[in-house]
Design an enzyme around this catalytic site. Structure first.
Site, PDB file in Angstrom:
ATOM      1  N   HIS A 225      18.737   1.012  24.501  1.00 19.63           N
ATOM      2  CA  HIS A 225      18.220   1.590  23.443  1.00 19.63           C
ATOM      3  C   HIS A 225      17.842   3.049  23.222  1.00 19.63           C
ATOM      4  O   HIS A 225      17.884   3.666  22.414  1.00 19.63           O
ATOM      5  CB  HIS A 225      17.704   0.673  22.428  1.00 19.63           C
TER       6      HIS A 225
ATOM      7  N   HIS B  46       9.735  -0.867  29.104  1.00 19.42           N
ATOM      8  CA  HIS B  46       9.875  -1.155  27.536  1.00 19.42           C
ATOM      9  C   HIS B  46      11.281  -1.848  27.204  1.00 19.42           C
ATOM     10  O   HIS B  46      11.362  -2.570  26.599  1.00 19.42           O
ATOM     11  CB  HIS B  46       9.530   0.200  26.745  1.00 19.42           C
TER      12      HIS B  46
ATOM     13  N   ASP C 275      -2.257 -26.656   6.336  1.00 24.85           N
ATOM     14  CA  ASP C 275      -1.179 -26.674   6.992  1.00 24.85           C
ATOM     15  C   ASP C 275      -1.659 -25.733   8.265  1.00 24.85           C
ATOM     16  O   ASP C 275      -0.949 -24.938   8.879  1.00 24.85           O
ATOM     17  CB  ASP C 275      -0.058 -25.970   6.554  1.00 24.85           C
TER      18      ASP C 275
ATOM     19  N   GLU D 127      18.128   8.977  23.328  1.00 24.69           N
ATOM     20  CA  GLU D 127      17.167   9.569  22.523  1.00 24.69           C
ATOM     21  C   GLU D 127      16.074  10.307  23.601  1.00 24.69           C
ATOM     22  O   GLU D 127      15.781  11.419  23.444  1.00 24.69           O
ATOM     23  CB  GLU D 127      16.225   8.988  21.568  1.00 24.69           C
ATOM     24  N   ASP D 128      15.797   9.557  24.692  1.00 24.15           N
ATOM     25  CA  ASP D 128      14.513   9.991  25.624  1.00 24.15           C
ATOM     26  C   ASP D 128      14.982  10.425  27.055  1.00 24.15           C
ATOM     27  O   ASP D 128      14.046  10.442  27.672  1.00 24.15           O
ATOM     28  CB  ASP D 128      13.621   8.754  25.695  1.00 24.15           C
TER      29      ASP D 128
ATOM     30  N   ASP E 101      12.382  -4.074  19.714  1.00 24.29           N
ATOM     31  CA  ASP E 101      11.784  -2.926  20.038  1.00 24.29           C
ATOM     32  C   ASP E 101      10.376  -2.778  19.497  1.00 24.29           C
ATOM     33  O   ASP E 101       9.558  -2.409  20.202  1.00 24.29           O
ATOM     34  CB  ASP E 101      12.896  -2.087  19.541  1.00 24.29           C
TER      35      ASP E 101
HETATM   36 MN    MN Z   1      12.277   1.662  21.889  1.00 20.19          MN
END
Ligand code: MN
Length: 487
Positions: free
Chosen positions: A71, A47, A258, A75-76, A137
């Site tokens: 990123h 990811h 279009d 957090e993880d 993300d």
């Molecule tokens: Mn993420």
């Protein structure tokens, strides 16, 4: 994707990239996420890797690519933001912190939407790269959405359609807006999506073939007239914007010119106008379809000349004529200004200065213009239905609204005392989903105390929910008081 393949792509996109920094960020993040899996069962690191890959594709700078890789680390994983800052410096640390702080943007009605928008602007005022990382993300999360349970899928897709896409549009990042919408579309409106694919696929293939032949003819004409063009190519319209356009034209595909547009990119503005003139000499334009967005840009800064012409082969083709700079703006919007490397603390580059001015202008618009807020409301509540009172007044409600929503819309007391409903003269249950054109009549029981708590699960509008909740809270308070008095 293998490490080598990833690094090769970065070098390809940005020959001057700081590969040492990016490789260090790569290894740090991969180790930190070691052993973690995504819902799909794939290694988690795929990811952040995909996020950074997209950022490189948008030609963001080294710090942004490194921050893309890192990123989700604070957090993880067990690694902290301080460690990221120590290892990769202030700038990367700042971006990672920004993305982490921005957190989840959730769609909870217009008020929350505006709050989110303000948070976005605050983050942006500090650094636009934070927002672009957030977009990358989200795009990867949408690409891998099928691994999640259905209710979660729909929620994430809906948020994307109603928060992320309008903001990308507002920032003029057309490329990202189109990607987000097309990825979210099949999850939010699956039946409509299938209908659209079924309806357009054959026509679109034919049109693509034709436009390809036609673009050869145009190149030939431009060469003969000594117009140095950069590229001439057909561009299929994004599916979701095609869908919205079809809804505005009674779902009549023959009204859409279009479906596949021809995009002509030339070197400067005067060649844009010259090209337009030459093309009109060979192919007569449709009346009222010539638009000069160069002299009068769209509010988000979009610039191009548009025209729709009849060709020799009896086809109708829309053309968009613009310079390379305008094209870059249209695809990458204000992110286009970040293609240039910036050193923190260095004096403000010209690009950045222009961007700061744009931002100030946008913020002012948001604060000042009631009208802008009104248009936002229309934007986000794209799917509205129109129902009628027995007297013929039109009431505008969100899709799937029920007779209870309708009752609260008329008056709070009518909502509280609503005991039944007729739709088109038929008695219906209170959780019936209303459709456009329905005539709705609410029946009121004067002796009714108030709403049932299960109405909270039935109503669709924010205001009905609020009224039901307020009434229930009040009743609970009264009950509690009575109980205390007895004691
Ligand atoms: Mn993420």
């Amino acid at each position: 994707m293998k490490r080598e393949e990833f690094l090769h792509f970065i070098k390809e996109q940005r020959s001057d990239a700081d590969m040492a920094l990016i490789e260090r960020a790569y290894d740090f993040a991969e180790t930190a996420h070691q052993g973690q899996l995504r819902k799909s069962g794939a290694p988690y690191f795929e990811h952040p890797q995909a996020t950074a890959y997209k950022l490189a594709g948008l030609r963001l700078d080294d710090a942004a690519i490194a921050a893309g890789l890192l990123h989700d680390v604070p957090e993880d994983t067990n690694r902290t933001l301080d460690e990221v800052r120590q290892q990769f410096g202030k700038e990367v640390g700042f971006l990672v912190e920004g993305v982490t702080k921005l957190g989840q943007l959730k769609y909870r009605g217009i008020q929350r939407y505006l709050e989110n928008l303000r948070r976005m602007f605050v983050a942006m005022a500090q650094d636009i790269r934070v927002i672009v990382i957030k977009f990358a993300d989200r795009i990867h999360n949408l690409e891998t959405l099928s691994a999640l349970p259905p209710d979660k899928r729909r929620r994430i897709a809906l948020e994307s359609l109603e928060i992320y896409a309008p903001i990308a549009n507002r920032l003029g990042i057309g490329d990202i807006k189109g990607q987000i919408e097309d990825l979210a579309f099949p999850y939010v409106y699956p039946e409509e999506y299938d209908w659209l694919i079924d309806k357009v696929s054959v026509t679109r293939r034919q049109k693509e073939k034709y436009v390809q032949i036609f673009s050869g003819e145009i190149e030939h004409i431009l060469t003969e007239h000594h117009i140095p063009y950069i590229s001439v190519h057909g561009r299929a319209k994004h599916l979701y914007s095609l869908y919205k356009k079809l809804l505005r034209h009674n779902r009549d595909l023959s009204q859409i010119y279009d479906l596949v547009a021809l995009r002509i990119i030339v070197d400067n503005v005067s060649h844009c106008y010259e090209t337009l003139g030459i093309i009109h000499k060979f192919c007569p334009p449709l009346k009222g379809r010539i638009k000069d967005y160069i002299a009068q840009p769209k509010p988000n800064g979009y610039q191009s000349l548009h025209t729709t012409v009849f060709t020799d082969a009896g086809e109708i083709v829309e053309m968009q004529i613009r310079t390379a700079g305008m094209h870059e703006e249209a695809e990458y919007g204000i992110a286009a200004h970040w293609h240039y490397k910036e050193t923190p603390g260095a004096s403000m580059s010209k690009e950045r200065y222009v961007w700061v001015q744009q931002l100030a202008k946008m913020q002012k618009e948001i604060q000042d213009e009631e009208q802008y807020l009104e248009s936002l409301k229309i934007d986000i509540f794209q799917t509205r239905i129109f129902v009628f009172t027995p007297r013929g007044d039109v009431i505008d409600m969100p899709e799937d609204a029920t007779p209870i929503d309708f009752a609260y819309h008329i008056h709070t007391d009518i909502g509280h005392k609503c005991s039944g409903a007729k739709v088109n003269d038929q008695l219906v249950p209170l959780d019936t989903r209303l459709k456009s054109g329905d005539v709705v009549e609410v029946m009121v029981d004067k002796h009714r105390q108030g709403p049932n708590s299960d109405w909270l699960n039935i109503v669709k509008t924010h205001s009905a929910k609020r009224h039901v909740q307020a009434w229930l809270n009040k009743r609970n308070d009264q009950d509690r008081k009575k109980l205390l008095d007895k004691k």
